[in-house]
Design an enzyme around this catalytic site. Structure first.
Site, PDB file in Angstrom:
ATOM      1  N   GLU A 184       0.812  -1.229   0.000  1.00  0.00           N
ATOM      2  CA  GLU A 184       0.000   0.000   0.000  1.00  0.00           C
ATOM      3  C   GLU A 184       0.841   1.272   0.000  1.00  0.00           C
ATOM      4  O   GLU A 184       0.434   2.290  -0.547  1.00  0.00           O
ATOM      5  CB  GLU A 184      -0.962   0.007   1.193  1.00  0.00           C
ATOM      6  CG  GLU A 184      -2.115  -0.984   1.078  1.00  0.00           C
ATOM      7  CD  GLU A 184      -1.776  -2.344   1.658  1.00  0.00           C
ATOM      8  OE1 GLU A 184      -0.585  -2.610   1.926  1.00  0.00           O
ATOM      9  OE2 GLU A 184      -2.709  -3.155   1.833  1.00  0.00           O
ATOM     10  N   PHE A 190     -12.144  -6.873  13.924  1.00  0.00           N
ATOM     11  CA  PHE A 190     -11.055  -7.378  13.099  1.00  0.00           C
ATOM     12  C   PHE A 190     -10.626  -6.317  12.080  1.00  0.00           C
ATOM     13  O   PHE A 190     -11.446  -5.751  11.375  1.00  0.00           O
ATOM     14  CB  PHE A 190     -11.511  -8.656  12.379  1.00  0.00           C
ATOM     15  CG  PHE A 190     -10.458  -9.197  11.455  1.00  0.00           C
ATOM     16  CD1 PHE A 190      -9.242  -9.662  11.958  1.00  0.00           C
ATOM     17  CD2 PHE A 190     -10.670  -9.231  10.079  1.00  0.00           C
ATOM     18  CE1 PHE A 190      -8.263 -10.145  11.096  1.00  0.00           C
ATOM     19  CE2 PHE A 190      -9.693  -9.712   9.224  1.00  0.00           C
ATOM     20  CZ  PHE A 190      -8.485 -10.173   9.731  1.00  0.00           C
ATOM     21  N   GLN A 191      -9.343  -6.043  12.066  1.00  0.00           N
ATOM     22  CA  GLN A 191      -8.748  -5.059  11.160  1.00  0.00           C
ATOM     23  C   GLN A 191      -9.328  -3.657  11.328  1.00  0.00           C
ATOM     24  O   GLN A 191      -9.446  -2.895  10.367  1.00  0.00           O
ATOM     25  CB  GLN A 191      -8.854  -5.503   9.690  1.00  0.00           C
ATOM     26  CG  GLN A 191      -8.039  -6.773   9.430  1.00  0.00           C
ATOM     27  CD  GLN A 191      -7.830  -7.066   7.968  1.00  0.00           C
ATOM     28  OE1 GLN A 191      -8.677  -6.759   7.129  1.00  0.00           O
ATOM     29  NE2 GLN A 191      -6.697  -7.660   7.645  1.00  0.00           N
ATOM     30  N   LYS A 203     -17.655  -0.266   5.752  1.00  0.00           N
ATOM     31  CA  LYS A 203     -18.120  -1.250   4.773  1.00  0.00           C
ATOM     32  C   LYS A 203     -19.596  -1.058   4.413  1.00  0.00           C
ATOM     33  O   LYS A 203     -19.959  -1.059   3.236  1.00  0.00           O
ATOM     34  CB  LYS A 203     -17.901  -2.662   5.314  1.00  0.00           C
ATOM     35  CG  LYS A 203     -18.211  -3.732   4.296  1.00  0.00           C
ATOM     36  CD  LYS A 203     -17.823  -5.133   4.768  1.00  0.00           C
ATOM     37  CE  LYS A 203     -18.002  -6.120   3.614  1.00  0.00           C
ATOM     38  NZ  LYS A 203     -17.856  -7.509   4.062  1.00  0.00           N
ATOM     39  N   MET A 235      24.080   8.279   2.593  1.00  0.00           N
ATOM     40  CA  MET A 235      23.904   9.588   3.218  1.00  0.00           C
ATOM     41  C   MET A 235      24.230   9.536   4.715  1.00  0.00           C
ATOM     42  O   MET A 235      24.929  10.386   5.251  1.00  0.00           O
ATOM     43  CB  MET A 235      22.465  10.046   3.009  1.00  0.00           C
ATOM     44  CG  MET A 235      22.103  11.313   3.706  1.00  0.00           C
ATOM     45  SD  MET A 235      22.899  12.700   2.949  1.00  0.00           S
ATOM     46  CE  MET A 235      21.675  13.165   1.737  1.00  0.00           C
TER      47      MET A 235
HETATM   48  C1  LIG Z   1      12.127   5.342   5.292  1.00  0.00           C
HETATM   49  C2  LIG Z   1      13.403   5.961   5.698  1.00  0.00           C
HETATM   50  N1  LIG Z   1      14.189   5.369   6.606  1.00  0.00           N
HETATM   51  C3  LIG Z   1      15.372   5.918   6.969  1.00  0.00           C
HETATM   52  C4  LIG Z   1      15.773   7.098   6.425  1.00  0.00           C
HETATM   53  C5  LIG Z   1      17.082   7.756   6.860  1.00  0.00           C
HETATM   54  N2  LIG Z   1      18.012   7.808   5.728  1.00  0.00           N
HETATM   55  C6  LIG Z   1      18.158   8.910   4.959  1.00  0.00           C
HETATM   56  S1  LIG Z   1      19.221   8.697   3.710  1.00  0.00           S
HETATM   57  C7  LIG Z   1      19.544   7.129   4.168  1.00  0.00           C
HETATM   58  C8  LIG Z   1      20.499   6.286   3.401  1.00  0.00           C
HETATM   59  C9  LIG Z   1      19.997   5.932   2.075  1.00  0.00           C
HETATM   60  O1  LIG Z   1      20.804   4.929   1.553  1.00  0.00           O
HETATM   61  P1  LIG Z   1      20.658   4.470   0.060  1.00  0.00           P
HETATM   62  O2  LIG Z   1      19.230   4.230  -0.254  1.00  0.00           O
HETATM   63  O3  LIG Z   1      21.585   3.342  -0.210  1.00  0.00           O
HETATM   64  O4  LIG Z   1      21.078   5.765  -0.759  1.00  0.00           O
HETATM   65  P2  LIG Z   1      22.464   6.535  -0.804  1.00  0.00           P
HETATM   66  O5  LIG Z   1      22.449   7.569   0.266  1.00  0.00           O
HETATM   67  O6  LIG Z   1      23.531   5.530  -0.609  1.00  0.00           O
HETATM   68  O7  LIG Z   1      22.462   7.146  -2.160  1.00  0.00           O
HETATM   69  C10 LIG Z   1      18.812   6.785   5.305  1.00  0.00           C
HETATM   70  C11 LIG Z   1      18.906   5.483   5.998  1.00  0.00           C
HETATM   71  C12 LIG Z   1      14.909   7.717   5.486  1.00  0.00           C
HETATM   72  N3  LIG Z   1      15.174   8.893   4.931  1.00  0.00           N
HETATM   73  N4  LIG Z   1      13.760   7.114   5.124  1.00  0.00           N
END
Ligand SMILES: Cc1ncc(C[n+]2csc(CCOP(=O)(O)OP(=O)(O)O)c2C)c(N)n1
Lengths: 558, 164
Positions: A47, A109-110, A159, A468
């Site tokens: 979703e 439920f749900q 529903k 990042m």
């Molecule tokens: C859903 C979610 N969880 C955690 C984060 C924190 N976060 C921001 S950037 C990042 C790293 C992303 O890694 P990747 O997808 O490999 O991309 P890269 O930075 O290596 O290009 C994380 C964990 C986020 N922004 N969104």
């Protein structure tokens, strides 16, 4: 006609012919009606992807996107996508199923309190308790989602409300919404004051945000900037509001902005912010943000004015309408030296990096991507370094072609948003750029791409790290690399192929470009993994610092 | 500078509207000092009165953010000098002697309060008025020993002919 049929009829009347969703028990009446209606339903695999797809659809097309999820876990799975769309003011209607009205509140439920959960992350939400209310609530949902400051409206549908009868009279009923009257025209006195200020200042800069794109005001922005001879910086959400190869374009401002742009905004004496909410990622340290400038802010949302940055001249209104008024009053201003000087600095800026390295430098990937696509190609990005490499180096040419999660920064956004964009624009090329981490959050959507034959090209910039976060650990946590190494990444090529999607892993210079072009030519989906140099650091401003304090490899070449 | 403000909000009388407003204050880190809700003379419309602390900038944001809620019809800051503000307090006081009782009754009369209940050991006082007046009476009663007290939120209306 029952509630479901009335609902679908109202969707159609409001211009929706495609929805993204996932069924469930309480939605059986709705899915039974979908079975023989002419609205196309795209079945996603999770979703969250339905919400992101509806959001991507909205951003690419300007129309309201619609997603559907069942009660309980279906609704909670939508939450991330709803918050993402709302933060970036994307017009989306989320339809959720709910248990029948007689058992609401019994922990059935749900059952989950979808209204309560989504209250803080939506523009508003509704729960019709009677089938006769469905038509007017759906009309109101479209009206609210797509006008004023656009955003998300949740309609939670018990529903029995989907099952019971709706009359023709109900179809024509209107919902009175007394308190909702967005102001679009701007206060004439403030507009005059702004124009005077613009004519009299010496060092103006325009800061264009996502609001320019949402208001479809890009043409007006460029015309105004040209007539008034003012350079234009953008926020991340504003990318594409002015072609980034336009001579007045300064590119990205902020934490990952261009050095020349950050300096220019710091030095300006008049800042004209249009549809921009002054996020901390854009301003850096607020007290030192354009501190010598008279600040003019144009925004459709009065609450944005003065929220983060003190404003001298506020104008509440629609960016397109206000810009038209500016254009009517301003012709051929010459901020000569300033504009020339600022613009030339931007165009002299050549980020320093080595081409031709193996492993690939991310900057080189961006260069190949730019060479492989046309100005009309829609690119979606994920979140992380991949997003910021794109934001920094990629030059967006057209509005609604750079689609990225700005406000919430949601990993896993690129792929499902690309699905939405491709469905909205079947004739355009769509490229999703993701990191290896974000891609793995939503890789199941490759099945959706396959099922609906969507010719999306996905480019995974694989650095084997949560890049990042890794970078911040390197820069600010003494190289203590805690839980950011994604050691066993899957074989992305085999993964994609198992879904029946063509895939390659490229390491050779030129191959990325070649593969993107080939896939677009063939009109088929492809996953392209690029193994990139994980040690390459993104230029950035440390959080909370003034935006001129850039760290990381960042030199201007002679 | 942090000040006390009274905000009056006209809302559509829909389920969840109080939750929306309270949630907004929580999410945006605004403070609610007290809140009172009640119906108005118009059907389907309620009036919410909130007292809050904050500087002018915060007050401006509170009003603007409230205005964004779809159910909100009107929001106004109630200027202190043009506003009638009222609270109701019920105070149960320790009063074991006749002397205590008679003093408490005197104080209550001076403040135009009422005696709501008396027992051999306690006396319960009812008072309405602006919050300062109520606090003044409570301060006088405190030395006797307040056993229990409850106060409503402040409700407010503009003086003179003006309406919200
Ligand atoms: C859903 C979610 N969880 C955690 C984060 C924190 N976060 C921001 S950037 C990042 C790293 C992303 O890694 P990747 O997808 O490999 O991309 P890269 O930075 O290596 O290009 C994380 C964990 C986020 N922004 N969104």
């Amino acid at each position: 006609m029952n509630g479901s049929e009335a609902l679908l009829k109202k969707l159609k009347e409001n211009g929706t012919d495609v929805v993204f969703g996932y069924p469930g028990g309480v939605l059986l009446p709705l899915y039974d009606s979908i079975y023989d209606c002419d609205i196309k339903h795209i079945l996603v695999r999770h979703e969250q992807a339905a919400a992101h797809a509806a959001d991507g659809y909205a951003r690419a097309s300007g129309k309201t996107g619609v997603c559907i999820a069942t009660s309980g876990p279906g609704a909670t799975n939508l939450v991330t996508g709803i918050a993402t769309a709302q933060m970036d003011s994307s017009p989306v209607i989320a339809l959720t199923g709910q248990v029948g009205t007689p058992i609401i509140g019994t922990d059935a439920f749900q059952e989950v309190d979808t209204i309560g959960i989504t209250m803080p992350i939506t523009k508003t939400n509704f729960q019709p308790r009677d089938s006769s209310d469905v038509p007017k609530i759906i009309d109101a949902a479209y009206h609210i989602a797509s006008t004023g400051r656009q955003g998300v409206v949740v309609v939670d549908l018990p529903k029995d409300v989907l099952e019971n009868e709706v009359t023709d009279e109900d179809m024509d009923a209107k919902l009175e919404i007394q308190g909702y009257k967005p102001n679009t025209n701007g206060n004439p006195r403030q507009i005059t004051k702004a124009i005077q200020t613009i004519l009299n200042c010496k060092k103006p800069i325009i800061l264009a945000g996502g609001g320019v794109i949402l208001a479809d005001a890009s043409k007006e922005l460029v015309e105004f900037a040209t007539k008034a001879n003012i350079p234009v910086a953008t926020s991340l959400m504003g990318k594409g509001s002015i072609p980034e190869d336009h001579e007045l374009s300064l590119g990205l401002l902020g934490m990952h902005g261009l050095e020349s742009t950050n300096n220019a905004v710091t030095d300006c004496d008049c800042l004209i912010a249009i549809g921009c909410r002054f996020s901390d990622r854009t301003t850096g340290k607020v007290s030192e943000f354009a501190s010598d400038a008279v600040k003019i802010q144009i925004d459709i949302d009065p609450a944005e004015i003065g929220k983060n940055v003190d404003i001298d001249i506020p104008i509440v209104g629609n960016a397109k309408i206000i810009l038209e008024k500016f254009i009517g009053e301003i012709d051929g201003v010459n901020h000569g030296d300033w504009t020339k000087q600022i613009v030339s600095k931007r165009w002299a800026y050549k980020p320093k990096y080595n081409f031709g390295c193996v492993p690939f430098k991310p900057q080189e990937c961006i260069k190949e991507i730019m060479e492989a696509i046309t100005p009309e190609t829609i690119v979606t990005t994920d979140v992380g370094q991949n997003q910021m490499w794109m934001a920094h180096y990629f030059k967006t040419k057209n509005p609604r072609t750079f689609i990225s999660s700005g406000g919430l920064g949601t990993m896993g956004y690129a792929l499902p948003a690309a699905i939405g964009a491709q469905v909205a624009k079947p004739d355009e090329h769509v490229l999703a750029v993701a990191g290896d981490g974000g891609f793995q959050m939503v890789s199941q959507e490759l099945a959706t791409i396959k099922e609906y034959d969507l010719p999306i090209v996905t480019c995974i910039l694989n650095n084997r790290y949560l890049g990042m976060v890794y970078q911040w650990q390197v820069l600010y946590y003494n190289n203590r690399i805690s839980q950011t190494e994604l050691a066993p990444t899957p074989d992305f090529v085999q993964l994609a192929k198992s879904y029946g999607i063509d895939a390659v892993s490229v390491e050779e210079i030129g191959k990325l470009k070649e593969n993107i072009m080939e896939a677009f030519d063939q009109g088929e989906a492809r996953v392209i993994e690029v193994k990139i140099d994980s040690s390459e650091l993104l230029p950035m401003v440390p959080p909370g610092e003034k935006i001129t304090k850039i760290v990381g490899e960042y030199k201007q070449e002679e | 500078m942090t000040n006390k403000h009274t905000i009056s909000i006209l809302v559509e009388n829909k389920t969840g509207v109080l939750q929306r407003i309270a949630g907004l204050f929580t999410r945006r880190d605004f403070n609610i000092d007290n809140i009172s809700v009640g119906k108005t003379s118009v059907e389907n419309m309620s009036r919410i009165t909130i007292t809050t602390y904050g500087d002018d900038k915060t007050l401006e944001q509170i009003i603007k953010q409230l205005n964004k809620l779809i159910e909100v019809i009107k929001v106004r800051e109630m200027k202190p000098d043009q506003t009638i503000r009222r609270q109701l307090a019920l105070v149960k006081i320790h009063a074991p002697t006749e002397e205590d009782k008679s003093e408490i009754i005197q104080y209550t009369n001076i403040f135009r309060g009422k005696i709501a209940d008396v027992t051999p050991k306690t006396i319960t006082v009812e008072i309405t008025g602006n919050p300062d007046k109520i606090n003044a009476l409570i301060d006088l009663l405190r030395p006797y020993g307040i056993k229990e007290m409850t106060k409503t939120g402040t409700t407010a209306i503009t003086r003179g002919q003006k309406t919200l």
